[in-house]
Design an enzyme around this catalytic site. Structure first.
Site, PDB file in Angstrom:
ATOM      1  N   ARG A 298      11.949 -26.802 -26.641  1.00  0.00           N
ATOM      2  CA  ARG A 298      10.747 -27.686 -25.754  1.00  0.00           C
ATOM      3  C   ARG A 298       9.891 -27.789 -27.125  1.00  0.00           C
ATOM      4  O   ARG A 298       9.920 -28.642 -26.688  1.00  0.00           O
ATOM      5  CB  ARG A 298      10.004 -26.487 -24.659  1.00  0.00           C
ATOM      6  N   TYR A 438      15.159 -34.507 -20.420  1.00  0.00           N
ATOM      7  CA  TYR A 438      15.822 -33.301 -20.914  1.00  0.00           C
ATOM      8  C   TYR A 438      15.127 -31.553 -21.450  1.00  0.00           C
ATOM      9  O   TYR A 438      13.718 -31.746 -21.781  1.00  0.00           O
ATOM     10  CB  TYR A 438      16.712 -33.536 -22.686  1.00  0.00           C
ATOM     11  N   GLU A 439      15.865 -30.977 -21.628  1.00  0.00           N
ATOM     12  CA  GLU A 439      14.901 -29.544 -21.933  1.00  0.00           C
ATOM     13  C   GLU A 439      13.893 -29.146 -20.810  1.00  0.00           C
ATOM     14  O   GLU A 439      12.427 -28.457 -20.912  1.00  0.00           O
ATOM     15  CB  GLU A 439      14.377 -29.218 -23.329  1.00  0.00           C
ATOM     16  N   GLY A 440      14.446 -29.739 -19.451  1.00  0.00           N
ATOM     17  CA  GLY A 440      13.024 -29.569 -18.605  1.00  0.00           C
ATOM     18  C   GLY A 440      12.350 -30.589 -17.693  1.00  0.00           C
ATOM     19  O   GLY A 440      11.816 -31.337 -18.963  1.00  0.00           O
TER      20      GLY A 440
END
Lengths: 598, 598
Positions: A298, A438-440
């Site tokens: 992140r 992406y990645e949350g």
């Protein structure tokens, strides 16, 4: 078409004045991270990214990747650039020396990663994913697996992937269905389909190491029954060379809005009898291991927003200095370049100040991770880690949303030319659009900030941040310089808003959870604005000190103060507005069910 | 892939309750614009746009236009759809009856235009440009030219274009170089290159009528030396049929970020001896005529932001109602559809409320144009025209910036699927990106609002708007209903901010022009937020009245009140923040020259 010239001066300024490079270089293991070393590495990385990676960015966008009978084919020049990247030692810069890395602090690594992502976001995703896989192996792989895989991944001889998402399981990993069957030899056979797998296949290396989330036969339902497996594309011979082809195949690639040259693969594991895999760490702890990597990932994605924003800014500035249009509103001079026009300057300054603010937060967070890793005082290490973890959703959510805004301004500054693909400004905007997903997603970052980072220690870490921001605001107020005092006032007002809503949230998370969730992204916006102001406030204080000492380039320091004040005038008042929105929570809609949209 | 279903109910609500359709239908010439007629037309247009235009939207995006040896080739289905569009009478809906139009008020026309642009933005640009050219001919063409061209353009048998931009002359039309040489027969020969010409060539009609800005040999320099010419693709025979090919050619088309199916042409006039053209109106008044059209064109482009936003909203809502992911945070129910999640609801409501607010401003402005056109009291007509002209930069700047924000949320709601082109969500975002650029950038709208619309009558029109907004805020406050009072408070606070900064601007335009220009877009943002709140406030008051009367669908009215309150909570506080930014003007950077970015 745009060139890219790494903003080495601002990077060094942030490293020296905000992150505290000298202090980090004094930590055990980081003794090589001297200012001289920083100069040498940053200059060389700037050269490499500018000359080798940046020119491939548009080629990658127009050619994209193709899926051939033998797998994914990367665009022209990709293989050579990747080899040069690995040969230069860039892949393992911040990885441990014992596995072939260079053991430098992440404070260096982050700057190199920014340069790579600015120069060529699609390219940089491969090494980024490999880095995530390396972090996972360092955390939970057996010594045997480490010995086989780690060095090759750290040098870049092999790349790594992370296989989380399945068609029915995106943000909600509880729904994962991929499964792993234990074999007599201690290995597993992995079965399942994974989607959105970045660099799931490519032609740059002779092996790829997939990390795959899957369930064991006896696993509990939900997120507590997920294990992590290592599944190589080619099984590895005893001598370390790639052997038999494993049953892990890219079956299609996506046609995407941006990052065309980064292959996004649908991966089929076990369609032909089962993919050989090896359990990493303990059974059913897969998600936990993934979350360890996730923090790093992140941070990296937040950085991408900054990186693409910087590239877009450089291109827009170049155009604004070249293109002549209109009369100077103040002097009346005819046919001036765009940068003379106040609204163009506003947009350029908005880009510049927001990028610099997010860069400072991100590098500061990387520095905290270095301190948490190499520090000597256990209490302080824990505090630094908590602080870094608190800031990571702010870096991720803030950097990526900023990246989309800023690349859109980059198009706007180009006028009609910005809408023409050949100009290249549009690519940055398209590329940036994935970063808030992406990645949350941003929503997930906001929930992470409130429900994990703010609440887990009853706001103790938040109070540390508030105290630090307050100290900066107070130093600005006490400076006796009007321009710093103006910044300090805005920072103080924004901090007050952040504190108030944090207290409000703490009192309401239990009995008004829907309202708090509705308010989560506006809350994140406040945190981003204030942390940006905090970092820029530190920057302005440092710049004033250097000016007073008569050191360095006065123009750079003067501009840094102006940039900070601009940020304060444009961005900090919004914290107060979002605070009103947070406290309005979901009152407008809470009594209405799902016919709200009818 | 998404369907499109025109939001007829909201359109009718706005027309009836905010624009005042009944009153407009009572104006001379608009007697046919009855509620029954509105029902019939809106339903039929909804059917046509949903069934014929909407399915072509993605085909247009993937195929785009091609330039063949005989000119531009539109995507599959374009020709047939265009013929059906014209056969249905949609092209000339609001054009004068004497030239083959249907003479209906723009209050109807705007709804039909929204539907067409929602269904297929690229398609809708052709008729939009033709409409602009028709407006110009109505304003300044001789009776002879009107007789030859107008009816064919109003029925859609021929299309029209507007040729302003040249490579060196974008926002700054003073730099135009195209020239026109008078001929013995009273016609002209036009020479020059024009870029960014929408539908400059295509294969849907057997003639195209280009309106071209060019200079006469003896013309003064700058914007006061520009004349407007009509240059047909084919010269017209005495019987009205297309004759000899004129020297006006599309020499290339652009490869763009969005609106792929709308051909954006580089037009060469006179490369083979001179393009035959006819002077429209008086010499050297070309820009003035263009500005008459410009108001209509800007209203139309503001509408495009709403239209694409609405399409994106419908698609995102459909996905949120279908896709199951995650647990309901309040009830704990497992695996619910996305619309249950508070942050998804926040995003959907933000889309819905901002679209509805901008729709109401836009239709209200169209209604003012109808009143200014057909009204009977000259004073009131003038007041309505000034009010419409004041609102047009707000519609254009606000609608288009909103469209980009909202289509981005449409992607975000789709998560990873939003980034995949096949999903279709990304197209709306790409398509929307041109709208803040063409027909005058957002910066130009902001300058227009301040320097022309706000200042030209010393703020008299602005005061009318302020008084109207205040009346709405007061009605909300006096309603005795807490939910309306909450809206009224926010509206009042935002209005106060708008008033204050307007006074500040009035006092500073002369002596701090650079600061005012830096503050222009933030000022526009305030105007957009407040006008949106004003319109939604009217909507909420009307909804409460209907609920009290027990009329209509109570769910629709209840949702309208909730949507208004949501808008008030999310958008109106920002007016106060931007007011701080406006009044900070360019203090941060004003003493720094062009080395600001070094």
């Amino acid at each position: 078409m745009s060139d890219y010239k790494a903003p080495v001066r601002d990077m060094r300024f942030v490293m020296d004045e905000i992150v505290g490079l000298a202090e980090i270089a004094s930590l055990p293991g980081y003794e090589e991270a001297t200012p001289d070393m920083a100069d040498a590495i940053l200059e060389e990385a700037a050269r490499f990214t500018g000359e080798v990676l940046a020119p491939l960015n548009r080629i990658g966008d127009t050619q994209g990747c193709k899926l051939g009978p033998d797998g994914v084919i990367t665009p022209d020049g990709w293989k050579q650039a990747y080899k040069a990247f690995c040969d230069g030692g860039w892949n393992g810069l911040a990885s441990p020396v014992e596995f072939g890395g260079q053991g430098l602090p992440e404070t260096f690594g982050i700057a190199i990663k920014e340069m790579a992502a600015s120069a060529n976001l699609s390219f940089s995703l491969g090494p980024m994913l490999t880095g995530g896989a390396v972090a996972a192996l360092l955390t939970c792989a057996s010594d045997e697996l480490k010995a086989i895989y780690l060095e090759k991944m750290i040098t870049g001889e092999w790349t790594g992937t992370m296989n989380l998402t399945e068609p029915q399981a995106g943000s909600d990993l509880a729904l994962l269905r991929s499964r792993a069957e234990p074999q007599a030899d201690g290995s597993y056979r992995v079965f399942g389909q994974k989607i959105f797998i970045t660099y799931g296949d490519h032609d740059m290396t002779d092996n790829i190491v997939h990390l795959v989330l899957a369930r064991l036969p006896d696993a509990p339902a939900g997120v507590k029954g997920i294990s992590l497996f290592l599944v190589p594309k080619f099984l590895v011979n005893a001598d370390g060379s790639p052997g038999e082809r494993n049953d892990a195949h890219c079956v299609s690639i996506e046609h995407k809005l941006g990052i065309h040259a980064s292959p996004t693969c649908v991966m089929a594991f076990g369609d032909h009898g089962g993919a050989v895999g090896y359990l990493l760490g303990e059974a059913n702890r897969g998600l936990e291991y993934m979350f360890i990597m996730m923090n790093e990932a992140r941070l990296g994605v937040g950085l991408q927003g900054i990186a693409v924003g910087e590239r877009s800014y450089q291109q827009a500035l170049g155009y604004a200095r070249e293109r002549k249009q209109g009369r100077d509103a103040v002097t009346g001079e005819a046919l001036v370049t765009l940068e003379h026009h106040p609204d163009i300057r506003r947009m350029l300054m908005l880009m510049k100040s927001r990028i610099e603010a997010c860069r400072a937060i991100t590098y500061y967070t990387a520095g905290l991770l270095d301190r948490a890793h190499a520090g000597t005082d256990p209490e302080q290490k824990k505090r630094d880690l908590f602080l870094a973890e608190f800031l990571i959703p702010i870096v991720k959510g803030g950097g990526t949303e900023m990246g989309i805004d800023v690349t859109s301004l980059g198009i706007q500054i180009h006028g009609g030319m910005g809408f023409i693909e050949e100009t290249g400004a549009a690519q940055h905007w398209r590329d940036s659009r994935i970063t808030t997903i992406y990645e949350g997603t941003t929503g997930i970052q906001a929930n992470d900030l409130i429900f994990r980072k703010l609440m887990r220690d009853q706001g103790a870490t938040a109070k540390v941040v508030f105290a630090e921001v307050y100290a900066t605001a107070k130093a600005l107020a006490d400076s006796g310089k009007p321009e710093l005092q103006a910044i300090g006032q805005r920072l103080n007002a924004a901090l007050k808003a952040w504190r108030e809503v944090s207290e409000w949230l703490a009192a309401n998370t239990k009995n008004a959870v829907s309202g708090v969730l509705t308010a989560a992204v506006p809350y994140l916006n406040i945190a981003v604005a204030v942390c940006g102001g905090w970092m820029m406030g530190k920057a302005a204080l440092a710049a004033v000190a250097r000016l007073d000492q008569g050191e360095g380039d006065p123009r750079f320091y003067r501009n840094k103060i102006a940039t900070t004040r601009f940020y304060a005038d444009q961005m900090l008042p919004q914290a107060e507005a979002w605070a009103q929105t947070v406290m309005a929570r979901d009152l407008a809609i809470k009594d209405i069910g799902n016919d709200l949209f009818d």
